[in-house]
Structures are given as structure tokens and as C-alpha cells.
Enzyme design. Structure first.
Site, PDB file in Angstrom:
ATOM      1  NE  ARG A 176      -9.143 -30.831  59.774  1.00 49.97           N
ATOM      2  CZ  ARG A 176     -10.171 -31.147  58.998  1.00 49.97           C
ATOM      3  NH1 ARG A 176     -11.073 -30.224  58.670  1.00 49.97           N
ATOM      4  NH2 ARG A 176     -10.316 -32.374  58.537  1.00 49.97           N
ATOM      5  CB  CYS A 233     -10.872 -28.409  51.991  1.00 46.22           C
ATOM      6  SG  CYS A 233     -12.295 -29.129  51.126  1.00 46.22           S
TER       7      CYS A 233
END
Length: 282
Positions: A176, A233
Site C-alpha cells: 500500500r 496509517c
């Protein structure tokens, strides 16, 4: 106050007659509502905490997926959980502490002096052969008074500027960070200048690694005791776990709650891809 408690330590505390408010914060990206699992089996006396609705608020996409709750909303939830001034509070989950850390982070910043995370969560408790119970727990309403959480929190502009004066950690999975996949947010990649430290590197068999191992992992990413460190995050949940690991390692970690979900939904914010931090001037 050390932010972690082991299953044996918690059992000894409860056996010794000390009252502890237990918060069951079962939540995962693929299963955000953990109430059914809670009703099937939980630590004796534990109250279910709805992360999506009690540890977060909801607004526009550019606010991110899990904006911080207001003080009033968090206080109301904490009173529903039965919290009173001076209580020892222990949060746990079944996912390595990733969700429980959100409760720890919010409550500790809102003035709860003794709040901890059960290291290893439900799995650690059951491995010790300790008892569980089923059904719902509805405690007597508490009277805890919380204050506004302001310390250790970064907004989107702080996050943008952070790599210029310290280390901004992206604690999502490496793919990611690199921008190879993005299952939840509209744009793949990372904040320019951010360094990848996947949260999985801080865990071993669902437990936080030792202080020395955690310190080494942070330092490998350039994060030291003498460096301003912030973390983000996907939506501010796992970043709170990085802050928990930072306390254990002796490193202060500021959390950017909006995280990638806010950044990627905010027009005009630059995006970096690939394995390197990217161009700070982008």
C-alpha cells in the site's frame, strides 16, 4: 504507567480484588462490528466498545474514515462503559492490539491515568486457560470526566511538513505504501517524505516485540528518541498502535488521525509511489 499488561498480570490483578474496567474493542477492516463475537465469548465483566461509533466520528470523505470523536461523545461512551475517576482500564481485542490501542491512545490523552492494552489480547488470555463468559455486560453508568485530547496529535498540514523536521512513518503494509494496491481509498501511494515501517514489523505472534526489538525497528526507519516522530496509517487506527509501541520503546510518536484516508480525499495533496520516501518538494 506501563501501557501493556500481560494476561497473567491481569488475572493476578483481578484475583487480588482490584477492580479493572475491561473494554472489548474487537474490530477489523474486514469485520468492523465485533459484537457477535463478543456476545459469544469475552473476558469476564468486559464491556463491548464499538470502535466505528464510539472511538471515531463520521463526516465528509476529506475528514478521513475515522475522525476523532468529540470530547463529549467520548465521555458519554466512557460513562456507558462504566468508567469512573481512578479506574484501571484495560482494553483488548483479537487482532494483536491494533484496535485496542485506539482506545488506549484516546483515553490516555483525554485524562485517564491508568489505561493499558492486554498484550496479545483474547488469544493470550485463552492460551493461559483463563475463563471467558458469554452474553452482554451492561455496567452501572460511570461518572468519568474527560478533557479535550490535544497532545500528540497531528493534522494534515503537520503531516505534510513533518518530513522536513523529523520522521513521518507510514505503518501500512509495504504494497500500500508503494502504491501497488489500495483497497479502500481513492488514490494509491504515500505522503511524500514518509518512511515505511509496517506495523507487522512491531509484532510477533500477536504480541508486541521486546523494547530492544521495537527500538531497533524504529531506528532502522530513522525514528529515534532525539527525532520528532509521527505516524499515519489508513485511517488512524493502526497509527495509534505505533504510538503504543513507541511508548514501550521509549520513543514519542505523534499520531496523524486523518491518515491516508484523509490525505487521499483532499484535492491538491501530492502523492508519492514506489519504495522510497519520495520528493519532499512535490
Amino acid at each position: 504507567m506501563h501501557p501493556l499488561i500481560t494476561a497473567r498480570e491481569l488475572a493476578a490483578l483481578l484475583d487480588g480484588g482490584r477492580t479493572a474496567r475491561l473494554l472489548d474493542v474487537r474490530w477489523r477492516l474486514d469485520r468492523p462490528d465485533g459484537r457477535s463475537e463478543y456476545l459469544e465469548a469475552h473476558l469476564p465483566g468486559a464491556v463491548y466498545v464499538d470502535l466505528d461509533h464510539e472511538l471515531a466520528s463520521h463526516g465528509r470523505p476529506e475528514d478521513g474514515r475515522h475522525p476523532l470523536p468529540t470530547r463529549d461523545a467520548l465521555e458519554s461512551a466512557a460513562r456507558r462503559w462504566g468508567l469512573r475517576a481512578g479506574d484501571t482500564v484495560v482494553a483488548y481485542d483479537d487482532a494483536g492490539g491494533l484496535a485496542a490501542a485506539r482506545a488506549w491512545w484516546l483515553l490516555s490523552r483525554a485524562g485517564v491515568a491508568d489505561v493499558r492494552v492486554l498484550d496479545g489480547g483474547l488469544s493470550a488470555w485463552t492460551r493461559e486457560g483463563l475463563p471467558l463468559e458469554e452474553g452482554d455486560v451492561v455496567p452501572q453508568s460511570g461518572d468519568i470526566v474527560l478533557h479535550d485530547a490535544t497532545e500528540g496529535i497531528a493534522d494534515i498540514d503537520d503531516a505534510a511538513a513533518w518530513p522536513g523536521r523529523g520522521v513521518l512513518l507510514d505503518v501500512r503494509a509495504a504494497e500500500r505504501y508503494r502504491g501497488q494496491v489500495e483497497p479502500l481509498d481513492p488514490i494509491a501511494g504515500h505522503i511524500p517524505g514518509a518512511v515505511n515501517l509496517p506495523i507487522s514489523a512491531l509484532l510477533s505472534d500477536g504480541l508486541l516485540r521486546s523494547p530492544d526489538e521495537l527500538r531497533a525497528a524504529f531506528e532502522a526507519a530513522g525514528a529515534t528518541q532525539n527525532t520528532p516522530v509521527a505516524a499515519y496509517c489508513g485511517s488512524g487506527i493502526t497509527a495509534a498502535h505505533a504510538a503504543l509501541a513507541g511508548v514501550v520503546a521509549g520513543i514519542d510518536v505523534t499520531v496523524y488521525p486523518g491518515s491516508w484516508s484523509q490525505w487521499s480525499n483532499s484535492p491538491g495533496r501530492p502523492v508519492a509511489t514506489g519504495a522510497e520516501p519520495g520528493d519532499l518538494s512535490a
